[in-house]
Scaffold this motif. Structure first.
Motif, PDB file in Angstrom:
ATOM      1  N   ASP A  11       0.861  -1.181   0.000  1.00  0.00           N
ATOM      2  CA  ASP A  11       0.000   0.000   0.000  1.00  0.00           C
ATOM      3  C   ASP A  11       0.900   1.235   0.000  1.00  0.00           C
ATOM      4  O   ASP A  11       1.437   1.627   1.032  1.00  0.00           O
ATOM      5  CB  ASP A  11      -0.907  -0.024   1.237  1.00  0.00           C
ATOM      6  N   ILE A  12       1.097   1.827  -1.156  1.00  0.00           N
ATOM      7  CA  ILE A  12       2.006   2.968  -1.308  1.00  0.00           C
ATOM      8  C   ILE A  12       1.171   4.204  -1.616  1.00  0.00           C
ATOM      9  O   ILE A  12       0.404   4.221  -2.577  1.00  0.00           O
ATOM     10  CB  ILE A  12       3.013   2.721  -2.446  1.00  0.00           C
ATOM     11  N   ARG A  13       1.317   5.230  -0.775  1.00  0.00           N
ATOM     12  CA  ARG A  13       0.576   6.469  -0.984  1.00  0.00           C
ATOM     13  C   ARG A  13       1.520   7.648  -0.853  1.00  0.00           C
ATOM     14  O   ARG A  13       2.423   7.630  -0.035  1.00  0.00           O
ATOM     15  CB  ARG A  13      -0.528   6.622   0.058  1.00  0.00           C
ATOM     16  N   GLN A  14       1.281   8.654  -1.644  1.00  0.00           N
ATOM     17  CA  GLN A  14       2.049   9.888  -1.528  1.00  0.00           C
ATOM     18  C   GLN A  14       1.205  10.904  -0.782  1.00  0.00           C
ATOM     19  O   GLN A  14       0.006  11.036  -1.060  1.00  0.00           O
ATOM     20  CB  GLN A  14       2.431  10.422  -2.905  1.00  0.00           C
ATOM     21  N   GLY A  15       1.815  11.597   0.151  1.00  0.00           N
ATOM     22  CA  GLY A  15       1.059  12.589   0.907  1.00  0.00           C
ATOM     23  C   GLY A  15       1.993  13.537   1.625  1.00  0.00           C
ATOM     24  O   GLY A  15       3.203  13.504   1.431  1.00  0.00           O
ATOM     25  N   SER A  16       1.427  14.354   2.460  1.00  0.00           N
ATOM     26  CA  SER A  16       2.188  15.323   3.235  1.00  0.00           C
ATOM     27  C   SER A  16       2.219  14.900   4.701  1.00  0.00           C
ATOM     28  O   SER A  16       1.203  14.445   5.234  1.00  0.00           O
ATOM     29  CB  SER A  16       1.537  16.703   3.123  1.00  0.00           C
ATOM     30  N   ILE A  17       3.354  15.076   5.337  1.00  0.00           N
ATOM     31  CA  ILE A  17       3.462  14.710   6.752  1.00  0.00           C
ATOM     32  C   ILE A  17       2.601  15.619   7.632  1.00  0.00           C
ATOM     33  O   ILE A  17       2.277  15.265   8.759  1.00  0.00           O
ATOM     34  CB  ILE A  17       4.928  14.710   7.229  1.00  0.00           C
ATOM     35  N   THR A  18       2.184  16.755   7.097  1.00  0.00           N
ATOM     36  CA  THR A  18       1.305  17.630   7.870  1.00  0.00           C
ATOM     37  C   THR A  18      -0.175  17.364   7.568  1.00  0.00           C
ATOM     38  O   THR A  18      -1.051  17.974   8.169  1.00  0.00           O
ATOM     39  CB  THR A  18       1.620  19.117   7.617  1.00  0.00           C
ATOM     40  N   ASP A  19      -0.433  16.436   6.651  1.00  0.00           N
ATOM     41  CA  ASP A  19      -1.820  16.063   6.306  1.00  0.00           C
ATOM     42  C   ASP A  19      -1.775  14.664   5.696  1.00  0.00           C
ATOM     43  O   ASP A  19      -1.944  14.491   4.494  1.00  0.00           O
ATOM     44  CB  ASP A  19      -2.399  17.077   5.319  1.00  0.00           C
ATOM     45  N   MET A  20      -1.561  13.656   6.536  1.00  0.00           N
ATOM     46  CA  MET A  20      -1.328  12.301   6.050  1.00  0.00           C
ATOM     47  C   MET A  20      -2.630  11.609   5.633  1.00  0.00           C
ATOM     48  O   MET A  20      -3.662  11.801   6.273  1.00  0.00           O
ATOM     49  CB  MET A  20      -0.585  11.481   7.105  1.00  0.00           C
ATOM     50  N   PRO A  21      -2.560  10.809   4.565  1.00  0.00           N
ATOM     51  CA  PRO A  21      -3.758  10.137   4.047  1.00  0.00           C
ATOM     52  C   PRO A  21      -4.086   8.840   4.799  1.00  0.00           C
ATOM     53  O   PRO A  21      -4.271   7.791   4.200  1.00  0.00           O
ATOM     54  CB  PRO A  21      -3.368   9.849   2.588  1.00  0.00           C
TER      55      PRO A  21
END
Length: 198
Positions: A11-21
């Motif tokens: 399960d690979i997702r790209q996101g922001s550490i200040t708004d994690m998916p």
């Protein structure tokens, strides 16, 4: 690249550490490696995005979960890398992007973490035989492995490499490297922090 290296079931997702998916309390462990200094520091160096990241990781962790952070202190960035004096202005600039350990603990506790432990590993970030290469800074691939070099102006880089070449040519580079490594042994190059949601 990640998908190519891992199985299709990952399960690979790209996101922001200040708004994690991720859902609330959905992770047992979060690992962050050399990330925090890439976040906004705020004009007053209050590190609002490190605070936001701390809150977001806390949100995603289950009770009993831990956040493992590999980072640096400002002092470690300046004194823990042998090449910092080659580009001292760039090194000092990047050092301001690291919160002190005291500040980072304050931000983590404000986010809700109630256990904060840290340790200074004895090894450098880069494999030792590659890290100690005095010729390394002359190679762009070597410089691309650390954010410091990207902050150096062309003039600072040119002057620094000239200084290093002079030390190599006059036979003082090895002694200088040894002195820099003695300093790294005292302050460390990185700090590993483990904070827990107890």
């Amino acid at each position: 690249k990640c998908r190519a290296k891992l199985s299709s079931s990952a399960d690979i997702r790209q996101g922001s550490i200040t708004d994690m998916p991720f859902e609330d309390e959905s992770a047992d462990v979060v690992i962050t490696t050399q990330v925090l200094h890439h976040l906004e520091t705020g004009d007053d160096l209050s590190f609002p995005n490190v605070a936001a990241a701390s809150r977001e990781v806390f949100r995603c962790l289950r009770p009993g979960g831990s956040w493992i952070i590999q980072c640096q202190t400002p002092e470690q960035h300046v004194d823990g890398f042998w090449w910092s004096p080659v580009v001292p202005v760039a090194a000092a600039k990047l050092a301001t992007r690291f919160p002190s350990l005291i500040k980072f603990e304050e931000l983590c506790r404000a986010a809700g973490f109630n256990k904060f432990d840290s340790e200074i590993p004895s090894e450098p970030l880069v494999r030792l035989d590659m890290y100690l290469d005095l010729e390394g800074p002359f190679d762009e691939r070597f410089r691309n492995a650390d954010s410091t070099w990207s902050l150096a102006t062309e003039t600072e880089l040119e002057n620094g490499l000239t200084m290093l070449r002079r030390k190599i040519d006059n036979g003082t580079a090895e002694k200088w490297l040894h002195e820099r490594e003695e300093l790294r042994a005292q302050v460390g190059q990185t700090t590993t922090v483990i904070v827990s949601k107890v």
